[in-house]
Every structure is written in C-alpha cells, then in structure tokens.
Write a protein that holds these residues in place. Structure first.
Motif, PDB file in Angstrom:
ATOM      1  N   LEU A  71       8.057   6.075  -5.448  1.00 29.03           N
ATOM      2  CA  LEU A  71       7.484   6.005  -3.530  1.00 29.03           C
ATOM      3  C   LEU A  71       8.422   5.199  -2.505  1.00 29.03           C
ATOM      4  CD1 LEU A  71       4.041   6.032  -3.866  1.00 29.03           C
ATOM      5  CD2 LEU A  71       5.137   8.415  -3.481  1.00 29.03           C
ATOM      6  N   PHE A  72       8.684   3.829  -3.481  1.00 28.88           N
ATOM      7  CA  PHE A  72       9.714   3.246  -2.305  1.00 28.88           C
ATOM      8  C   PHE A  72      10.807   4.159  -2.204  1.00 28.88           C
ATOM      9  CE2 PHE A  72      12.920   0.173  -3.310  1.00 28.88           C
ATOM     10  CZ  PHE A  72      12.821  -0.520  -1.481  1.00 28.88           C
ATOM     11  N   LEU A  73      11.540   4.915  -3.578  1.00 24.35           N
ATOM     12  CA  LEU A  73      12.815   5.066  -3.074  1.00 24.35           C
ATOM     13  C   LEU A  73      12.242   6.404  -2.379  1.00 24.35           C
ATOM     14  CD1 LEU A  73      14.090   4.901  -7.482  1.00 24.35           C
ATOM     15  CD2 LEU A  73      15.081   3.656  -5.633  1.00 24.35           C
ATOM     16  N   SER A  74      12.320   7.295  -2.306  1.00 21.75           N
ATOM     17  CA  SER A  74      11.570   8.080  -1.608  1.00 21.75           C
ATOM     18  C   SER A  74      12.009   7.193   0.523  1.00 21.75           C
ATOM     19  CB  SER A  74      11.002   8.723  -1.664  1.00 21.75           C
ATOM     20  OG  SER A  74      10.466   9.665  -0.265  1.00 21.75           O
ATOM     21  N   PHE A  75      10.647   6.016   0.470  1.00 20.64           N
ATOM     22  CA  PHE A  75      11.152   5.587   1.548  1.00 20.64           C
ATOM     23  C   PHE A  75      12.598   5.420   2.291  1.00 20.64           C
ATOM     24  CE2 PHE A  75      10.427   1.328   3.271  1.00 20.64           C
ATOM     25  CZ  PHE A  75       9.991   1.427   4.599  1.00 20.64           C
ATOM     26  N   TYR A  76      13.143   4.217   1.065  1.00 17.33           N
ATOM     27  CA  TYR A  76      14.181   3.700   1.565  1.00 17.33           C
ATOM     28  C   TYR A  76      14.896   4.494   1.812  1.00 17.33           C
ATOM     29  CZ  TYR A  76      18.608   0.942   0.872  1.00 17.33           C
ATOM     30  OH  TYR A  76      19.051  -0.057   0.741  1.00 17.33           O
ATOM     31  N   ASN A  77      15.287   5.893   1.061  1.00 20.49           N
ATOM     32  CA  ASN A  77      16.406   6.783   1.718  1.00 20.49           C
ATOM     33  C   ASN A  77      16.270   7.278   2.899  1.00 20.49           C
ATOM     34  OD1 ASN A  77      17.274   6.005  -0.790  1.00 20.49           O
ATOM     35  ND2 ASN A  77      16.206   7.695  -1.601  1.00 20.49           N
ATOM     36  N   TYR A  78      14.950   7.583   3.215  1.00 21.91           N
ATOM     37  CA  TYR A  78      14.640   8.001   4.696  1.00 21.91           C
ATOM     38  C   TYR A  78      14.887   7.291   5.760  1.00 21.91           C
ATOM     39  CZ  TYR A  78      12.716  10.575   7.973  1.00 21.91           C
ATOM     40  OH  TYR A  78      11.840  11.358   9.112  1.00 21.91           O
ATOM     41  N   SER A  79      14.657   6.233   5.436  1.00 23.03           N
ATOM     42  CA  SER A  79      14.912   4.666   6.625  1.00 23.03           C
ATOM     43  C   SER A  79      16.533   4.804   5.918  1.00 23.03           C
ATOM     44  CB  SER A  79      14.557   3.684   5.929  1.00 23.03           C
ATOM     45  OG  SER A  79      15.199   2.788   4.828  1.00 23.03           O
ATOM     46  N   GLN A  80      17.363   4.797   5.574  1.00 23.51           N
ATOM     47  CA  GLN A  80      19.069   4.816   5.967  1.00 23.51           C
ATOM     48  C   GLN A  80      19.290   6.538   6.381  1.00 23.51           C
ATOM     49  OE1 GLN A  80      19.923   1.811   4.914  1.00 23.51           O
ATOM     50  NE2 GLN A  80      17.778   1.444   4.428  1.00 23.51           N
TER      51      GLN A  80
ATOM     52  N   PRO B 243       0.309  -1.257  -0.088  1.00 18.08           N
ATOM     53  CA  PRO B 243      -0.082   0.115  -0.447  1.00 18.08           C
ATOM     54  C   PRO B 243       0.665   1.348  -0.285  1.00 18.08           C
ATOM     55  CG  PRO B 243      -0.725  -1.322   1.430  1.00 18.08           C
ATOM     56  CD  PRO B 243       0.186  -2.331   0.879  1.00 18.08           C
ATOM     57  N   LEU B 244       1.506   1.469   0.188  1.00 16.65           N
ATOM     58  CA  LEU B 244       3.112   2.656   1.051  1.00 16.65           C
ATOM     59  C   LEU B 244       3.309   3.277  -0.567  1.00 16.65           C
ATOM     60  CD1 LEU B 244       5.031   2.503   3.801  1.00 16.65           C
ATOM     61  CD2 LEU B 244       3.374   3.819   3.148  1.00 16.65           C
ATOM     62  N   PHE B 245       3.444   2.154  -1.218  1.00 13.89           N
ATOM     63  CA  PHE B 245       3.629   2.533  -2.737  1.00 13.89           C
ATOM     64  C   PHE B 245       3.198   2.477  -3.994  1.00 13.89           C
ATOM     65  CE2 PHE B 245       7.338  -0.602  -0.402  1.00 13.89           C
ATOM     66  CZ  PHE B 245       7.438   0.768   0.736  1.00 13.89           C
ATOM     67  N   VAL B 246       1.504   2.151  -3.579  1.00 10.64           N
ATOM     68  CA  VAL B 246       0.982   2.359  -4.266  1.00 10.64           C
ATOM     69  C   VAL B 246       0.399   4.311  -4.882  1.00 10.64           C
ATOM     70  CG1 VAL B 246      -1.194   1.755  -5.035  1.00 10.64           C
ATOM     71  CG2 VAL B 246       0.184   0.658  -4.296  1.00 10.64           C
ATOM     72  N   ASP B 247       0.574   4.602  -5.830  1.00 13.00           N
ATOM     73  CA  ASP B 247       0.114   6.196  -6.438  1.00 13.00           C
ATOM     74  C   ASP B 247      -1.085   5.856  -6.335  1.00 13.00           C
ATOM     75  OD1 ASP B 247      -0.865   8.050  -8.003  1.00 13.00           O
ATOM     76  OD2 ASP B 247       1.372   8.477  -8.429  1.00 13.00           O
ATOM     77  N   GLN B 248      -2.139   6.875  -5.445  1.00  7.08           N
ATOM     78  CA  GLN B 248      -3.269   6.940  -5.062  1.00  7.08           C
ATOM     79  C   GLN B 248      -3.853   7.339  -6.288  1.00  7.08           C
ATOM     80  OE1 GLN B 248      -4.138   6.272  -1.942  1.00  7.08           O
ATOM     81  NE2 GLN B 248      -2.603   5.665  -1.789  1.00  7.08           N
ATOM     82  N   GLN B 249      -3.498   8.164  -7.152  1.00  5.86           N
ATOM     83  CA  GLN B 249      -4.214   8.247  -9.109  1.00  5.86           C
ATOM     84  C   GLN B 249      -4.274   7.139  -9.915  1.00  5.86           C
ATOM     85  OE1 GLN B 249      -5.353  11.513  -8.383  1.00  5.86           O
ATOM     86  NE2 GLN B 249      -4.622  12.099  -6.150  1.00  5.86           N
ATOM     87  N   THR B 250      -3.380   6.862  -9.390  1.00  4.92           N
ATOM     88  CA  THR B 250      -3.386   5.928 -10.911  1.00  4.92           C
ATOM     89  C   THR B 250      -3.586   4.421 -10.458  1.00  4.92           C
ATOM     90  OG1 THR B 250      -0.854   4.905 -10.966  1.00  4.92           O
ATOM     91  CG2 THR B 250      -1.460   7.110 -12.165  1.00  4.92           C
ATOM     92  N   GLY B 251      -3.521   3.754  -8.964  1.00  5.86           N
ATOM     93  CA  GLY B 251      -3.954   2.804  -8.862  1.00  5.86           C
ATOM     94  C   GLY B 251      -2.259   1.518  -9.290  1.00  5.86           C
ATOM     95  N   ALA B 252      -1.468   1.930  -8.922  1.00  2.33           N
ATOM     96  CA  ALA B 252      -0.079   1.610  -9.857  1.00  2.33           C
ATOM     97  C   ALA B 252       1.350   1.642  -9.405  1.00  2.33           C
ATOM     98  CB  ALA B 252       0.518   1.990 -11.164  1.00  2.33           C
ATOM     99  N   PHE B 253       1.982   0.949  -8.710  1.00  2.00           N
ATOM    100  CA  PHE B 253       3.680   1.371  -8.516  1.00  2.00           C
ATOM    101  C   PHE B 253       3.811   2.173  -8.841  1.00  2.00           C
ATOM    102  CE2 PHE B 253       7.910  -0.041  -8.042  1.00  2.00           C
ATOM    103  CZ  PHE B 253       8.034   0.103  -6.122  1.00  2.00           C
TER     104      PHE B 253
END
Length: 702
Positions: free
Chosen positions: A144-153, A130-140
């Motif tokens: 979004l994932f890279l932003s999440f991953y970079n922040y976690s590091q 769910p965190l990486f699904v675009d709310q507009q398109t419904g696609a991966f």
C-alpha cells in the motif's frame, strides 16, 4: 548684514528648533518601523526558546493534519480541537527535539531516513500510519505504501490528477518530517538511557532489597479516632506548612467561573404549530402522485433513494413498514421532538449488504471516460488483476491505497445510481456514472436476500420559534440587568431557582467551559475582564449562558488564603499522628506484645503478608513507611510507632523469609534499563518543555 546679525543673535534658539525637528524625524521613523515590528509580534502564536511560530505557519500545520486525519472536513467541534492541539504538541515537540539533538550532535542522515521510509524495516510511525494499515489484518502493508509513493512521484496527466498528486506529496512531506523527528527523539532517548546505566553497586543494592519478604501482625489506630474539633491549628502552623509545600501550589493564570443556563427549548405553541402543519399535510401525503416532490420540498428528511431491511428501519415505523401495504401511511407521531409520518413506497427482496471494490475514473471528457471504463470492465471480465488496474487508473486516493477495496456496504452507503446494479441485478462487474465520476465496480460477494421496504418519511423537528427564542433571550437579559455584580449574580440565581454551575481553574487556552458547545468565547471574555464581573448573554449551542468571574487566579503561587483549608487538613493529620505516636510510645513501655498494645487501646490485631521493599503498594493500600521498615526488622521484634497514610501503626514481623536466588548482575541492570526506557521519554519531554521556555498564545487567535 543686519539680517546676519539677527540670525546670530537667535543662534541658540535656532539650534533648539532644528534639534527638535531632527529628533521628531528620527523618532517618527522609529515608530513607523516599530509599528511593523509590533504588528509582526502580534502574529506570534508559539515561542520555543528563540524560535517563533507565526499564526500562518501554525494554521498551515492544522490544515495539513486536517487533510490527513479529517479528510471529510467534519465540522465536529471536538475533532477540530483535537487537531489544533495535536498541531501544537507536534510543533513544540519537533522544535524541542531538534534543538536538543543539535546541541549533542545527533542527526538522521539522508540514507538513514530513506531506509526508515522505503526500506524493508520501516519506522514505527510508518507502520501505524492509517493509510498503510491493511483493513483486513490491521497490520502495516508495504505494498500500500509503495503504491502511494509511486503515485506521488508520477507526472500528472490532467488538472484533477495534478491536484491529487499534490495532496499525496503533502502527505509524503508530513510522513518524512514525522519519521525524522521520531528517530531523533528515539536516538536522544537512547542516549539518556545509556547515560543512566546502572552500576554494579546499584544493581546489587536493588537485588538485595528484593530478597527479604515479611509477614507481620499490625495494630492500626486510625486518624479518625481523634475528632478534628479537638485539634487546634494556628496561623503559624498554616504558614509553616505552606512554606514546605509551596511548590505544589504553583499555577498558571486561570479563572474560576460560575454560570447559569437558559435552555433554548420550544414552547407549547411551537409544538402545536408543527402538529397542525403535519396534520394538514396528511391527506396530501396519502393521495399525492408525486410523494418525492412533496417530501423533498416539505420534510426535514429527503426522499429515500434506497430501501432498508428490518434491522436498519426507523424503529418508530419498523412494525408498520413490514406489515403494511404499498401506499399505506402511519402517523403522525411525535418522537424525540420530531413530528413524522411514513408512507410505504415499495417492498422488495434483495441482499442486505454487498462487498465491493471500485476504480474511480474521470478523464478529459465523458466519451473518453466511458471508453476507458468499458475497456477496464472487459479486462476484468477477462481475468485482469483488479489491484493492478486500481493503481494504474483510480483517481480515488483512499481506495487506490488498498486495492480499491470499499468493503461491505448497504444501499444507504452508496450513490443512488449504484443501488440497482449492486443490489438488484445479477452482474458482478460493471461501470456506472455518478455525480462524482464513473465507477468500475466489482461485487465480490452478497449476503442472503431479505425483505426490504422503501419508506418515505415526512418529518419536521420542533424547534424554538423566533418568538420563543426572543422570549428566552429577554429572560436572560433581564437576569443580567438585575444581577450585574458577582454577589447579586449568586443570590439572584438561588432566588430564581437556577443551578449555579462552577468551572474551576479555567486556563487561558481552554477550548470550552466544561463540556458546553461553542463556549470558547466565554473563556476569552473571562480573560479580557480585569475584575470580578458578570457577562452579557452568550449563545452556546442550545443554551443561553450568563457567566460570572468569581476568582482571578494569577500566574505564580496560589496565596496561602486560597489553600488554607487544604493545608489545615494536613496539619490536623500531622498533629493527630504526633498524639497517637506519643501515646503508643508510652504504652509500649508497659505492653511488650502487640496483643497487649491492641487490648489497651481497644484495637484489633490484623495480619499483613508479603511485605517486600520492592513493592509500591501493600494489601492495605499505599503505605510506604511500612514497606521501608518491615523488611529490615527481626522476626518477633516490635516496631516503634510508624506514621502511615491511614493512621499510626505498630508492626510485629512473625515470619521473615530470605530468598536464595543468586545475584545476576546483567539481569538486574537490564531491568533497571527497561525502567529507564519506560520512564525517560515522558520525563524527558516534560523537562525539555520546562527548560525550553514554551510560550503558548493560541488564545489570541482561537
């Protein structure tokens, strides 16, 4: 010397005494250490083969999944149950797959795992997370994932940020484990599919079975043509059928429970009391200079911080709100067990909704936070990219993943400090401080302006008072006292006019009784009771419940006495089939056409078209015997009597068509492999669970 002689004379006795002392010492030590062992075993909640999951590990998994799938920590009972079940299924499946793949040497290398997570072609699990699904398109959305991953590091710059990064890392670990387990399962499934490759003979056999299609006339004599009362079924018949079908009657330990409910509803006096309360406040509500204080101190509904458009207005007051004047009141009224009245505070014209995005800030102090907020506002007004600033500064894990997008909101959806700048001012970019931090907000669009009303509502729900509650509880207790055996319980319920609700085959891990809120405690009670008993009074949601265990179903096979009626029905059909088949056999010797056979039995001749061996159902339902026989009959031949699901058939093919399609071995093999790929994953997990000796003891803890 005399002393030594005395000791020697008592030597045997001394040996016994010393031996007993040593034995007591040893056995005492064992019991002490054993108490630790047995104490630890009580913590076991799941066992998969030789692996044991302790309650602490299981609860940690529940907490992890709650953080991901229920971040608001909603206390909804169903959500809690779903997460517990998902945690259980997840842990069991993970252990079964790891054990199975380890035995055959299947693994996921670190490089492979990295590619599945960070590569250009990520795992299906990643694509659906769910965190990486675009709310507009419904696609991966990989960004979004890279932003999440970079922040976690990232190295945290404050205690709050350290806490957020720690949450990100927990999510990251969950994703990594899930991706790895999914890939292991995929590899294992592929291994099994490849091992079940269709050979050339199987492919040709399957192809040839699809070539012939038959249209046929048929006569059906239904089983209902013979009355059940004319069929004799002996105990021997039942026992024979039970022996054949015994495996179908394998069962887990369960209980059959009957229960009655005592609804906890307000009495007439309770309604009158609330009506009197709201009527006494009517004049004060009309004239008070501080309606906010009156509402917040007296009403079940807080004083509103927002105005509502007509479509969002309380339907009981919609007409009044948009036709009345400021300070006018309406009510009191009673609606759905709630007494309420309304007062118009103000009317306005403003957009119904606004589309917004935001950056949440909180630094070491208010001054630093405000300075940063002002600089971000200026940067945005100067054309800076919003998504870039969100990634760099936002402290909100959710919106940081999607460029700060919140989406369309109404006044009721935002904090009260945001209402005015978003809906009643013209600026599109601004900073506003709330209890949750400072927000930099950009309004990207607003709907057309509509009429709105701020309505203060003074309300009070009518609930059972303590005296009413006690009265209903005492009625339930009195019922238990008078009906304390299963036999009395059933008779007493009928005599008192109660509906006797059944709950059949309730398992030890059942989360509730039927759909009754907070009824897990009744299930636990039922399994803690060793015999048929009647319960004390349970409070479950808005009901008191009294239950009775009517049947104890032990693990193993259902006894023949419990399935006699079921088996009897099968035997009756079999005997009817024998009678009809013998009758048809005799008549077919005299009537050599299907029309004559139908006439002799006052039956009709019907048509069934398109019978093919590859079909699972026919136009007249599931009749596998017809599908198995018809395609291999000659045109105009008359079949022997066929025992079907609905009755006994005789069929007469009048058209036999053979396809001229040529055999494509590769295509047939691919179709078979596709079927295996569809069937194997679920079948595989069922077999692994059966062979994996999965023991579920969640009932000891929840």
């Amino acid at each position: 010397m005399a002393t030594l002689e005395k000791i020697r004379s008592k030597g045997t006795l001394l040996l016994i005494v010393v031996g007993l002392a040593l034995f007591a010492f040893i056995i005492g030590d064992f019991l002490n250490s054993g108490s630790t062992y047995f104490g630890q075993s009580k913590q076991n909640v799941i066992t998969v083969g030789d692996e044991v999951v302790k309650i602490g590990e299981y609860q940690s998994k529940i907490d992890e999944l709650t953080m991901i799938y229920n971040p608001s920590k909603s206390s909804d009972e169903y959500m809690t149950e779903q997460i517990r079940q998902y945690a259980f299924d997840n842990m069991v499946q993970e252990k079964l797959i790891k054990d199975a793949t380890l035995k055959v040497g299947i693994a996921v290398s670190p490089k492979e795992l990295g590619d599945l997570i960070l590569g250009e072609n990520p795992s299906p699990f990643m694509r659906s997370f769910p965190l990486f699904v675009d709310q507009q398109t419904g696609a991966f959305n990989r960004d979004l994932f890279l932003s999440f991953y970079n922040y976690s590091q990232k190295t945290p710059e404050s205690a709050e940020e350290a806490q957020q990064i720690a949450q990100y890392q927990k999510i990251e670990n969950y994703i990594e484990n899930s991706v790895q387990n999914n890939k292991l399962q995929d590899k294992y499934t592929t291994l099994l599919v490849q091992a079940l490759n269709t050979n050339s003979l199987d492919a040709k056999f399957t192809f040839e079975n699809k070539l012939t299609t038959v249209d046929a006339l048929y006569v059906l004599k239904p089983y209902s043509a013979i009355a059940d009362s004319t069929i004799t079924v002996s105990d021997k018949d039942i026992e024979k059928e039970y022996a054949i079908k015994k495996e179908q009657f394998k069962q887990e330990a369960s209980r059959n429970i009957d229960y009655v409910t005592f609804a906890i509803k307000p009495s007439t006096e309770d309604y009158e009391k609330i009506a009197d309360w709201i009527n006494r406040l009517k004049e004060e509500f009309r004239t008070s200079d501080d309606v906010m204080d009156l509402v917040n101190s007296s009403s079940d509904v807080a004083y509103p911080a927002f105005s509502s458009s007509e479509k969002d207005m309380d339907p009981d007051f919609k007409t009044f709100a948009f036709s009345g004047k400021k300070d006018s009141i309406d009510g009191p009224i009673l609606s759905n067990d709630v007494y309420k009245m309304a007062k118009i505070i103000e009317s306005s014209v403003a957009p119904d909704s606004a589309n917004i995005r935001h950056i949440l800030l909180f630094e070491k102090d208010d001054t630093t936070t405000q300075t940063l907020a002002d600089s971000i506002v200026n940067a945005l007004k100067g054309g800076a990219d919003f998504a870039t600033l969100v990634t760099k500064y936002s402290k909100n894990p959710g919106t940081a993943q999607n460029g700060g997008e919140v989406g369309w909101v109404k006044e009721a959806n935002v904090e009260k400090e945001m209402v005015k700048p978003i809906f009643y001012e013209s600026g599109n970019i601004f900073a506003v401080k709330t209890n949750n931090g400072t927000h930099v907000v950009e309004v990207t669009s607003r709907t057309a302006k509509v009429n709105k009303v701020k309505l203060a509502i003074l309300s009070r729900g009518v609930n059972a008072s303590p005296s009413t509650y006690s009265k209903i509880y005492n009625e339930a207790k009195d019922f238990v006292a008078k009906n304390n055996t299963v036999e009395l319980f059933e008779a007493g319920a009928k005599e008192s006019g109660f509906v006797l609700h059944p709950a059949q085959n309730v398992g030890q891990n059942a989360t509730r009784l039927n759909n009754i809120t907070d009824s897990r405690k009744i299930v636990r009670w039922a399994f803690e009771s060793d015999s048929k008993v009647v319960s004390d009074v349970f409070e479950c949601g808005d009901d008191f419940i009294v239950a009775a265990v009517t049947t104890i179903n032990k693990e193993g096979y259902k006894p023949v006495t419990e399935v006699t009626e079921q088996l009897k029905a099968v035997v009756i059909l079999d005997k009817k089939a024998e009678i009809i088949m013998k009758q048809f056999d005799t008549e077919l010797k005299q009537n050599n056409t299907i029309e004559k056979l139908a006439s002799a039995n006052s039956l009709e001749v019907d048509t069934l078209k398109g019978i093919n061996f590859s079909m699972s159902r026919t136009a007249i339902g599931f009749e596998p015997a017809i599908v198995a026989i018809a395609p291999y009959m000659k045109e105009n031949a008359l079949s022997a009597p066929i025992k079907g699901k609905n009755g006994v058939y005789v069929i007469n093919p009048y058209s036999v068509a053979v396809s001229e399609n040529s055999f494509d071995e590769a295509q047939e093999k691919n179709q078979q492999s596709a079927m295996y790929r569809y069937m194997i994953p679920q079948s595989m997990m069922n077999v692994l669970r059966e062979k994996g000796n999965v023991v579920d003891k969640r009932y000891n803890f929840y």
